[in-house]
Design an enzyme around this catalytic site. Sequence first.
Site, PDB file in Angstrom:
ATOM      1  N   CYS A  71      -7.781  11.166 -10.068  1.00 41.80           N
ATOM      2  CA  CYS A  71      -6.568  10.399 -10.340  1.00 41.80           C
ATOM      3  C   CYS A  71      -5.388  11.331 -10.125  1.00 41.80           C
ATOM      4  O   CYS A  71      -5.233  12.318 -10.844  1.00 41.80           O
ATOM      5  CB  CYS A  71      -6.581   9.855 -11.764  1.00 41.80           C
ATOM      6  SG  CYS A  71      -5.044   9.038 -12.240  1.00 41.80           S
ATOM      7  N   HIS A 167      -9.689   4.471  -0.386  1.00 43.32           N
ATOM      8  CA  HIS A 167      -8.446   3.697  -0.325  1.00 43.32           C
ATOM      9  C   HIS A 167      -8.383   2.890   0.960  1.00 43.32           C
ATOM     10  O   HIS A 167      -8.836   3.336   2.017  1.00 43.32           O
ATOM     11  CB  HIS A 167      -7.229   4.630  -0.358  1.00 43.32           C
ATOM     12  CG  HIS A 167      -7.127   5.436  -1.610  1.00 43.32           C
ATOM     13  ND1 HIS A 167      -6.460   4.996  -2.731  1.00 43.32           N
ATOM     14  CD2 HIS A 167      -7.606   6.672  -1.915  1.00 43.32           C
ATOM     15  CE1 HIS A 167      -6.540   5.916  -3.674  1.00 43.32           C
ATOM     16  NE2 HIS A 167      -7.227   6.943  -3.202  1.00 43.32           N
ATOM     17  N   GLU A 216      -5.628  -1.144  -8.316  1.00 42.91           N
ATOM     18  CA  GLU A 216      -6.476   0.029  -8.510  1.00 42.91           C
ATOM     19  C   GLU A 216      -7.887  -0.381  -8.924  1.00 42.91           C
ATOM     20  O   GLU A 216      -8.073  -1.226  -9.801  1.00 42.91           O
ATOM     21  CB  GLU A 216      -5.861   0.947  -9.575  1.00 42.91           C
ATOM     22  CG  GLU A 216      -6.435   2.341  -9.545  1.00 42.91           C
ATOM     23  CD  GLU A 216      -5.551   3.348 -10.280  1.00 42.91           C
ATOM     24  OE1 GLU A 216      -6.072   4.416 -10.630  1.00 42.91           O
ATOM     25  OE2 GLU A 216      -4.359   3.064 -10.495  1.00 42.91           O
ATOM     26  N   CYS A 225      -0.148   5.010  -8.296  1.00 45.60           N
ATOM     27  CA  CYS A 225      -1.448   5.582  -7.943  1.00 45.60           C
ATOM     28  C   CYS A 225      -1.183   6.807  -7.079  1.00 45.60           C
ATOM     29  O   CYS A 225      -0.716   6.675  -5.946  1.00 45.60           O
ATOM     30  CB  CYS A 225      -2.308   4.565  -7.200  1.00 45.60           C
ATOM     31  SG  CYS A 225      -3.935   5.206  -6.700  1.00 45.60           S
ATOM     32  N   GLY A 228      -3.495   7.169  -4.121  1.00 42.18           N
ATOM     33  CA  GLY A 228      -3.116   6.107  -3.197  1.00 42.18           C
ATOM     34  C   GLY A 228      -1.868   6.442  -2.407  1.00 42.18           C
ATOM     35  O   GLY A 228      -1.781   6.162  -1.199  1.00 42.18           O
TER      36      GLY A 228
END
Length: 283
Positions: A71, A167, A216, A225, A228
Amino acid sequence: MKFTKMHGIGNDYIYVNGFAETVANPARLAREVSDRHFGVGADGLILILPSETADVRMRMFNADGSEAEMCGNGIRCVAKYAFDHGLSRNNPMKVQTACGVLSLALQIPNGKVSQVTVNMGEPVLKLADIPVDGGAVSAMEGSHQFSFDVGSQTISPATFVSMGNPHVVVFVEDVSRVDLPRVGPLVECFEAFPKRINAHWVQIKSQREIIMRTWERGSGITLACGTGACAVCVAGALTGRTQRKILAHLPGGDLSLDWRENDNCVYMTGPATEVFSGEWIGR
């Protein structure tokens, strides 16, 4: 159990100091504390643990209890917590994750961490390694662009990138018109993605600036994110839509991204904020 709530531009998690606390069932705890009505309220749970290979180790659990590899917003907060609470005073700081050890450079203007630059590593672009089932998506004209159908909607042009977690980046003219609550879960669980996927819709403002919205994996709509945003930086450069250094506007705030040619790594810079601490007594 003592906990601290922190966020990176609105991507909020419950952090537990694993040097002092033991969590027997983190998947269940993640579901309980993340509940915004009956728990603390968060996008998930992050454990800060001892490490034999880095300053600290990070384990991250989504709001649905599933464990994720990484993360980007969360790791900035891990570094802030570790420094501000005296678990490590190293700068740069090394944090062990499920996708390797990452290096984080800390900005400490008044004795506490305010901004963090994370070397997020090299992007993975091979479909099988992301993972994406190449037989379930259709290649489009141009490099790294694909399309696929979910429900009655065609998702295109889509670019797939892994930043340690999977992703899909979809470029659109206006992100405000995307029906995220409807299409987000359909894309996340599409048959081509064996580990599900984080999905992002992106509007190009200029060669150096984008706007994005995120669904997410395991948490749904989030305000930000980090991994992301890194994937968006890579996808934009790969398809000629942006330069390799961009400013990303997310619902919760801004991140600076730089996909450097000298080492092929993506560098993400953004804030980390501590909100409050408390004690969880369980349900």
